[in-house]
Scaffold this active site. Sequence first.
Site, PDB file in Angstrom:
ATOM      1  N   ASP A 105     -50.688 -70.226 -32.052  1.00 17.54           N
ATOM      2  CA  ASP A 105     -50.925 -69.704 -33.403  1.00 17.54           C
ATOM      3  C   ASP A 105     -51.687 -70.679 -34.284  1.00 17.54           C
ATOM      4  O   ASP A 105     -52.666 -70.314 -34.932  1.00 17.54           O
ATOM      5  CB  ASP A 105     -49.600 -69.286 -34.079  1.00 17.54           C
ATOM      6  CG  ASP A 105     -48.548 -70.397 -34.100  1.00 17.54           C
ATOM      7  OD1 ASP A 105     -48.741 -71.456 -33.474  1.00 17.54           O
ATOM      8  OD2 ASP A 105     -47.502 -70.204 -34.742  1.00 17.54           O
ATOM      9  N   ASP A 108     -51.617 -78.113 -36.104  1.00 12.54           N
ATOM     10  CA  ASP A 108     -51.429 -78.841 -37.358  1.00 12.54           C
ATOM     11  C   ASP A 108     -51.595 -80.334 -37.037  1.00 12.54           C
ATOM     12  O   ASP A 108     -52.710 -80.809 -36.878  1.00 12.54           O
ATOM     13  CB  ASP A 108     -50.021 -78.457 -37.857  1.00 12.54           C
ATOM     14  CG  ASP A 108     -49.700 -78.950 -39.240  1.00 12.54           C
ATOM     15  OD1 ASP A 108     -50.323 -78.486 -40.196  1.00 12.54           O
ATOM     16  OD2 ASP A 108     -48.800 -79.807 -39.372  1.00 12.54           O
ATOM     17  N   GLY A 110     -50.993 -81.659 -34.209  1.00 12.44           N
ATOM     18  CA  GLY A 110     -51.474 -81.723 -32.826  1.00 12.44           C
ATOM     19  C   GLY A 110     -50.412 -82.183 -31.831  1.00 12.44           C
ATOM     20  O   GLY A 110     -50.626 -82.108 -30.625  1.00 12.44           O
ATOM     21  N   TYR A 111     -49.271 -82.637 -32.322  1.00 12.11           N
ATOM     22  CA  TYR A 111     -48.243 -83.176 -31.417  1.00 12.11           C
ATOM     23  C   TYR A 111     -47.738 -82.128 -30.423  1.00 12.11           C
ATOM     24  O   TYR A 111     -47.555 -82.425 -29.240  1.00 12.11           O
ATOM     25  CB  TYR A 111     -47.059 -83.762 -32.205  1.00 12.11           C
ATOM     26  CG  TYR A 111     -47.367 -85.109 -32.805  1.00 12.11           C
ATOM     27  CD1 TYR A 111     -47.573 -86.224 -31.989  1.00 12.11           C
ATOM     28  CD2 TYR A 111     -47.475 -85.281 -34.179  1.00 12.11           C
ATOM     29  CE1 TYR A 111     -47.877 -87.462 -32.525  1.00 12.11           C
ATOM     30  CE2 TYR A 111     -47.776 -86.515 -34.732  1.00 12.11           C
ATOM     31  CZ  TYR A 111     -47.976 -87.605 -33.908  1.00 12.11           C
ATOM     32  OH  TYR A 111     -48.281 -88.820 -34.433  1.00 12.11           O
ATOM     33  N   THR A 112     -47.502 -80.909 -30.909  1.00  4.93           N
ATOM     34  CA  THR A 112     -46.951 -79.878 -30.025  1.00  4.93           C
ATOM     35  C   THR A 112     -47.896 -79.609 -28.854  1.00  4.93           C
ATOM     36  O   THR A 112     -47.491 -79.632 -27.689  1.00  4.93           O
ATOM     37  CB  THR A 112     -46.705 -78.568 -30.807  1.00  4.93           C
ATOM     38  OG1 THR A 112     -45.902 -78.865 -31.944  1.00  4.93           O
ATOM     39  CG2 THR A 112     -46.005 -77.532 -29.947  1.00  4.93           C
ATOM     40  N   LEU A 113     -49.166 -79.378 -29.178  1.00  3.23           N
ATOM     41  CA  LEU A 113     -50.107 -79.030 -28.123  1.00  3.23           C
ATOM     42  C   LEU A 113     -50.483 -80.215 -27.247  1.00  3.23           C
ATOM     43  O   LEU A 113     -50.797 -80.051 -26.063  1.00  3.23           O
ATOM     44  CB  LEU A 113     -51.328 -78.334 -28.701  1.00  3.23           C
ATOM     45  CG  LEU A 113     -51.233 -76.820 -28.596  1.00  3.23           C
ATOM     46  CD1 LEU A 113     -51.284 -76.385 -27.129  1.00  3.23           C
ATOM     47  CD2 LEU A 113     -49.914 -76.296 -29.180  1.00  3.23           C
ATOM     48  N   LYS A 136     -55.819 -76.478 -38.526  1.00  5.05           N
ATOM     49  CA  LYS A 136     -55.801 -77.297 -39.749  1.00  5.05           C
ATOM     50  C   LYS A 136     -56.309 -78.681 -39.358  1.00  5.05           C
ATOM     51  O   LYS A 136     -55.509 -79.594 -39.131  1.00  5.05           O
ATOM     52  CB  LYS A 136     -54.369 -77.436 -40.270  1.00  5.05           C
ATOM     53  CG  LYS A 136     -53.793 -76.240 -40.992  1.00  5.05           C
ATOM     54  CD  LYS A 136     -52.434 -76.651 -41.580  1.00  5.05           C
ATOM     55  CE  LYS A 136     -51.617 -75.458 -42.002  1.00  5.05           C
ATOM     56  NZ  LYS A 136     -50.235 -75.812 -42.350  1.00  5.05           N
ATOM     57  N   ASP A 164     -44.123 -67.937 -38.927  1.00  7.03           N
ATOM     58  CA  ASP A 164     -42.901 -67.638 -39.658  1.00  7.03           C
ATOM     59  C   ASP A 164     -42.790 -68.402 -40.971  1.00  7.03           C
ATOM     60  O   ASP A 164     -43.406 -69.440 -41.175  1.00  7.03           O
ATOM     61  CB  ASP A 164     -41.680 -67.997 -38.816  1.00  7.03           C
ATOM     62  CG  ASP A 164     -41.535 -69.515 -38.648  1.00  7.03           C
ATOM     63  OD1 ASP A 164     -42.496 -70.148 -38.174  1.00  7.03           O
ATOM     64  OD2 ASP A 164     -40.475 -70.060 -39.006  1.00  7.03           O
ATOM     65  N   ARG A 170     -42.724 -62.857 -39.532  1.00  6.62           N
ATOM     66  CA  ARG A 170     -43.763 -62.954 -38.507  1.00  6.62           C
ATOM     67  C   ARG A 170     -44.521 -61.636 -38.390  1.00  6.62           C
ATOM     68  O   ARG A 170     -45.631 -61.588 -37.874  1.00  6.62           O
ATOM     69  CB  ARG A 170     -43.143 -63.290 -37.137  1.00  6.62           C
ATOM     70  CG  ARG A 170     -42.473 -64.662 -37.077  1.00  6.62           C
ATOM     71  CD  ARG A 170     -41.972 -64.933 -35.656  1.00  6.62           C
ATOM     72  NE  ARG A 170     -41.079 -66.081 -35.588  1.00  6.62           N
ATOM     73  CZ  ARG A 170     -41.473 -67.347 -35.432  1.00  6.62           C
ATOM     74  NH1 ARG A 170     -42.752 -67.626 -35.349  1.00  6.62           N
ATOM     75  NH2 ARG A 170     -40.595 -68.320 -35.363  1.00  6.62           N
TER      76      ARG A 170
HETATM   77  P1  IMP Z   1     -48.109 -79.464 -34.773  1.00  2.00           P
HETATM   78  O1  IMP Z   1     -47.294 -79.977 -33.639  1.00  2.00           O
HETATM   79  O2  IMP Z   1     -47.956 -80.320 -36.012  1.00  2.00           O
HETATM   80  O3  IMP Z   1     -49.569 -79.223 -34.428  1.00  2.00           O
HETATM   81  O4  IMP Z   1     -47.480 -78.126 -35.257  1.00  2.00           O
HETATM   82  C1  IMP Z   1     -47.484 -77.045 -34.503  1.00  2.00           C
HETATM   83  C2  IMP Z   1     -46.455 -76.018 -34.915  1.00  2.00           C
HETATM   84  O5  IMP Z   1     -45.994 -76.139 -36.272  1.00  2.00           O
HETATM   85  C3  IMP Z   1     -47.138 -74.694 -34.848  1.00  2.00           C
HETATM   86  O6  IMP Z   1     -47.135 -74.213 -33.535  1.00  2.00           O
HETATM   87  C4  IMP Z   1     -46.342 -73.875 -35.805  1.00  2.00           C
HETATM   88  O7  IMP Z   1     -45.243 -73.335 -35.123  1.00  2.00           O
HETATM   89  C5  IMP Z   1     -45.870 -74.871 -36.852  1.00  2.00           C
HETATM   90  N1  IMP Z   1     -46.731 -74.795 -38.053  1.00  2.00           N
HETATM   91  C6  IMP Z   1     -47.669 -75.692 -38.449  1.00  2.00           C
HETATM   92  N2  IMP Z   1     -48.256 -75.310 -39.590  1.00  2.00           N
HETATM   93  C7  IMP Z   1     -47.674 -74.130 -39.939  1.00  2.00           C
HETATM   94  C8  IMP Z   1     -47.864 -73.205 -41.034  1.00  2.00           C
HETATM   95  O8  IMP Z   1     -48.710 -73.383 -41.959  1.00  2.00           O
HETATM   96  N3  IMP Z   1     -47.074 -72.111 -41.025  1.00  2.00           N
HETATM   97  C9  IMP Z   1     -46.144 -71.860 -40.050  1.00  2.00           C
HETATM   98  N4  IMP Z   1     -45.941 -72.684 -39.013  1.00  2.00           N
HETATM   99  C10 IMP Z   1     -46.699 -73.804 -38.958  1.00  2.00           C
HETATM  100 MG    MG Z   2     -46.738 -72.491 -32.569  1.00  2.00          MG
END
Ligand code: IMP
Ligand code: MG
Length: 187
Positions: A105, A108, A110-113, A136, A164, A170
């Site tokens: 989705d 942000d 980038g840690y998750t991916l 982002k 969410d 959602r």
């Molecule tokens: P990351 O690991 O910081 O890239 O964050 C990834 C996860 O944070 C995404 O897969 C979303 O589930 C959640 N997330 C980040 N930004 C938003 C937002 O603006 N709205 C809702 N969920 C977000």
């Molecule tokens: Mg996600």
Amino acid sequence: MPAPYEKYLKEIMIDTETLHQRVAELGAVISSDYADCDALLLICILKGGVMFLTDLTRHITVPHEIDFMAVSSYGKGARSTTKNVRIVMDLSISLAGKHVLIVEDIIDSGYTLDFVMRMLQSRQPASLRLCTLLNKQSRREVQIPIHYVGFEIEDKFVFGYGLDLDEKFRNVPFIGVVDLDALKADS
Ligand code: IMP
Ligand code: MG
């Protein structure tokens, strides 16, 4: 009666028609890029990627499989950034010989991916690419290669179309900006 989400909606960032048009475009590009591929696998990252996946898959003309994986980060709340990512639900199939396209989705920090891509790469797919609906870029802390981006967005907290707001909304059919004051007033 206003819909329950309306009090948290500051503005609509991406309306339904624009979303659907862009998803169709991405589907066409992916279909062309993978035209000669006989082992395409789309992996949806739950839960946020589910609306995007179900729309995107219908615009991909190349035969392909779909599978699902759920990951979570420790820490609660709208803006928590944490480096502890873990698998909540793993894939049901092997990646050997598959051309894998991750469907997410939003990216942000980038840690998750970064975590997901390293883990999937270790399972030796034939290839591995990433498709995200929203990016982002200004929030990035870990650099990851993104092959397909729906929309580059500003640093605003958004919800709808899979994303969410405290696990709800959602199902809202557009991408909306969260009114953080309304959210604060709740707690
Ligand atoms: P990351 O690991 O910081 O890239 O964050 C990834 C996860 O944070 C995404 O897969 C979303 O589930 C959640 N997330 C980040 N930004 C938003 C937002 O603006 N709205 C809702 N969920 C977000
Ligand atoms: Mg996600």
